[in-house]
Design a protein around this motif. Sequence first.
Motif, PDB file in Angstrom:
ATOM      1  N   THR A   1       7.024  -0.394  -3.341  1.00 36.11           N
ATOM      2  CA  THR A   1       8.075  -1.167  -4.004  1.00 36.11           C
ATOM      3  C   THR A   1       7.741  -2.654  -3.973  1.00 36.11           C
ATOM      4  N   GLY A   2       7.858  -3.293  -5.121  1.00 32.57           N
ATOM      5  CA  GLY A   2       7.607  -4.722  -5.202  1.00 32.57           C
ATOM      6  C   GLY A   2       6.170  -5.083  -5.512  1.00 32.57           C
ATOM      7  N   TRP A   3       5.309  -4.076  -5.601  1.00 30.45           N
ATOM      8  CA  TRP A   3       3.903  -4.335  -5.903  1.00 30.45           C
ATOM      9  C   TRP A   3       3.611  -3.949  -7.348  1.00 30.45           C
ATOM     10  N   ASN A   4       2.665  -4.654  -7.943  1.00 31.81           N
ATOM     11  CA  ASN A   4       2.221  -4.353  -9.292  1.00 31.81           C
ATOM     12  C   ASN A   4       0.761  -3.925  -9.271  1.00 31.81           C
ATOM     13  N   LEU A   5       0.440  -3.040 -10.197  1.00 30.97           N
ATOM     14  CA  LEU A   5      -0.933  -2.565 -10.305  1.00 30.97           C
ATOM     15  C   LEU A   5      -1.660  -3.327 -11.405  1.00 30.97           C
ATOM     16  N   ASP A   6      -2.871  -3.743 -11.108  1.00 29.52           N
ATOM     17  CA  ASP A   6      -3.687  -4.440 -12.092  1.00 29.52           C
ATOM     18  C   ASP A   6      -5.024  -3.709 -12.194  1.00 29.52           C
ATOM     19  N   ASP A   7      -5.168  -2.982 -13.284  1.00 25.22           N
ATOM     20  CA  ASP A   7      -6.389  -2.204 -13.457  1.00 25.22           C
ATOM     21  C   ASP A   7      -7.502  -3.105 -13.969  1.00 25.22           C
ATOM     22  N   ARG A   8      -8.490  -3.334 -13.158  1.00 26.32           N
ATOM     23  CA  ARG A   8      -9.556  -4.263 -13.494  1.00 26.32           C
ATOM     24  C   ARG A   8     -10.774  -3.561 -14.078  1.00 26.32           C
ATOM     25  N   ARG A   9     -10.686  -2.252 -14.235  1.00 24.45           N
ATOM     26  CA  ARG A   9     -11.755  -1.545 -14.922  1.00 24.45           C
ATOM     27  C   ARG A   9     -11.597  -1.788 -16.416  1.00 24.45           C
ATOM     28  N   ARG A  10     -12.672  -1.827 -17.137  1.00 22.49           N
ATOM     29  CA  ARG A  10     -12.560  -2.171 -18.548  1.00 22.49           C
ATOM     30  C   ARG A  10     -12.222  -0.963 -19.407  1.00 22.49           C
ATOM     31  N   ALA A  11     -12.865   0.153 -19.175  1.00 22.15           N
ATOM     32  CA  ALA A  11     -12.776   1.247 -20.129  1.00 22.15           C
ATOM     33  C   ALA A  11     -11.741   2.312 -19.766  1.00 22.15           C
ATOM     34  N   ASP A  12     -12.062   3.093 -18.769  1.00 20.10           N
ATOM     35  CA  ASP A  12     -11.298   4.311 -18.525  1.00 20.10           C
ATOM     36  C   ASP A  12      -9.954   4.044 -17.861  1.00 20.10           C
ATOM     37  N   VAL A  13      -9.042   3.503 -18.618  1.00 20.06           N
ATOM     38  CA  VAL A  13      -7.703   3.201 -18.112  1.00 20.06           C
ATOM     39  C   VAL A  13      -6.844   4.449 -18.167  1.00 20.06           C
ATOM     40  N   LEU A  14      -6.180   4.713 -17.084  1.00 18.69           N
ATOM     41  CA  LEU A  14      -5.319   5.884 -17.035  1.00 18.69           C
ATOM     42  C   LEU A  14      -3.928   5.504 -17.537  1.00 18.69           C
ATOM     43  N   PRO A  15      -3.373   6.346 -18.395  1.00 18.20           N
ATOM     44  CA  PRO A  15      -2.077   6.019 -19.018  1.00 18.20           C
ATOM     45  C   PRO A  15      -0.956   5.760 -18.004  1.00 18.20           C
ATOM     46  N   PHE A  16      -0.933   6.529 -16.949  1.00 18.76           N
ATOM     47  CA  PHE A  16       0.200   6.415 -16.047  1.00 18.76           C
ATOM     48  C   PHE A  16       0.170   5.122 -15.235  1.00 18.76           C
ATOM     49  N   VAL A  17      -0.971   4.467 -15.216  1.00 15.99           N
ATOM     50  CA  VAL A  17      -1.043   3.181 -14.532  1.00 15.99           C
ATOM     51  C   VAL A  17      -0.116   2.177 -15.196  1.00 15.99           C
ATOM     52  N   HIS A  18      -0.107   2.208 -16.523  1.00 15.23           N
ATOM     53  CA  HIS A  18       0.749   1.280 -17.250  1.00 15.23           C
ATOM     54  C   HIS A  18       2.227   1.596 -16.998  1.00 15.23           C
TER      55      HIS A  18
ATOM     56  N   TYR B   1      -2.185  -9.624  -1.011  1.00 17.56           N
ATOM     57  CA  TYR B   1      -0.880  -9.813  -0.385  1.00 17.56           C
ATOM     58  C   TYR B   1      -0.163 -11.080  -0.866  1.00 17.56           C
ATOM     59  N   ALA B   2      -0.910 -12.091  -1.243  1.00 13.20           N
ATOM     60  CA  ALA B   2      -0.288 -13.342  -1.673  1.00 13.20           C
ATOM     61  C   ALA B   2       0.513 -13.154  -2.956  1.00 13.20           C
ATOM     62  N   THR B   3       0.031 -12.265  -3.827  1.00 19.21           N
ATOM     63  CA  THR B   3       0.677 -12.098  -5.124  1.00 19.21           C
ATOM     64  C   THR B   3       1.316 -10.729  -5.297  1.00 19.21           C
ATOM     65  N   SER B   4       1.235  -9.871  -4.279  1.00 20.53           N
ATOM     66  CA  SER B   4       1.782  -8.514  -4.350  1.00 20.53           C
ATOM     67  C   SER B   4       1.216  -7.739  -5.538  1.00 20.53           C
ATOM     68  N   VAL B   5      -0.079  -7.881  -5.724  1.00 22.84           N
ATOM     69  CA  VAL B   5      -0.766  -7.162  -6.789  1.00 22.84           C
ATOM     70  C   VAL B   5      -1.848  -6.298  -6.159  1.00 22.84           C
ATOM     71  N   ILE B   6      -1.978  -5.076  -6.679  1.00 20.63           N
ATOM     72  CA  ILE B   6      -3.034  -4.185  -6.222  1.00 20.63           C
ATOM     73  C   ILE B   6      -4.088  -4.087  -7.316  1.00 20.63           C
ATOM     74  N   TRP B   7      -5.283  -4.523  -7.008  1.00 18.00           N
ATOM     75  CA  TRP B   7      -6.373  -4.426  -7.967  1.00 18.00           C
ATOM     76  C   TRP B   7      -6.980  -3.037  -7.911  1.00 18.00           C
ATOM     77  N   ILE B   8      -7.060  -2.418  -9.061  1.00 17.11           N
ATOM     78  CA  ILE B   8      -7.709  -1.121  -9.177  1.00 17.11           C
ATOM     79  C   ILE B   8      -9.095  -1.365  -9.747  1.00 17.11           C
ATOM     80  N   ASP B   9     -10.087  -0.841  -9.075  1.00 20.88           N
ATOM     81  CA  ASP B   9     -11.445  -1.127  -9.533  1.00 20.88           C
ATOM     82  C   ASP B   9     -12.367   0.028  -9.172  1.00 20.88           C
ATOM     83  N   HIS B  10     -13.556  -0.030  -9.731  1.00 21.01           N
ATOM     84  CA  HIS B  10     -14.569   0.934  -9.325  1.00 21.01           C
ATOM     85  C   HIS B  10     -14.978   0.620  -7.890  1.00 21.01           C
ATOM     86  N   LEU B  11     -15.668   1.528  -7.278  1.00 21.61           N
ATOM     87  CA  LEU B  11     -16.098   1.307  -5.907  1.00 21.61           C
ATOM     88  C   LEU B  11     -17.001   0.087  -5.814  1.00 21.61           C
ATOM     89  N   HIS B  12     -16.796  -0.685  -4.777  1.00 17.71           N
ATOM     90  CA  HIS B  12     -17.629  -1.858  -4.546  1.00 17.71           C
ATOM     91  C   HIS B  12     -18.861  -1.455  -3.741  1.00 17.71           C
TER      92      HIS B  12
END
Length: 75
Positions: free
Chosen positions: A54-71, A21-32
């Motif tokens: 609206t106003g949030w950015n996605l940050d995919d923190r997985r290394r390999a299997d990045v989905l194109p539409f995330v970008h 919430y501090a940076t309005s970023v959503i971390w995408i990751d594998h299950l913890h």
Amino acid sequence: MRSCTRSGCQEKAHISLAFQYATSVIWIDHLHDQRESHIYELCSKHWQRFAAPTGWNLDDRRRADVLPFVHRLAG
Ligand SMILES: [Zn+2]
């Protein structure tokens, strides 16, 4: 088995979303290992339908299997 966070959904979760919430970023990751209250875990169906608020950015923190539409969403 971990199930999807969406109410009424019984599907197996396969992705986690952590709202920073501090940076309005959503971390995408594998299950913890541990489920935390601020982390959403979605099944593949709900993940494919997920769009950042609206106003949030996605940050995919997985290394390999990045989905194109995330970008596309993040840009
Ligand atoms: Zn679901």
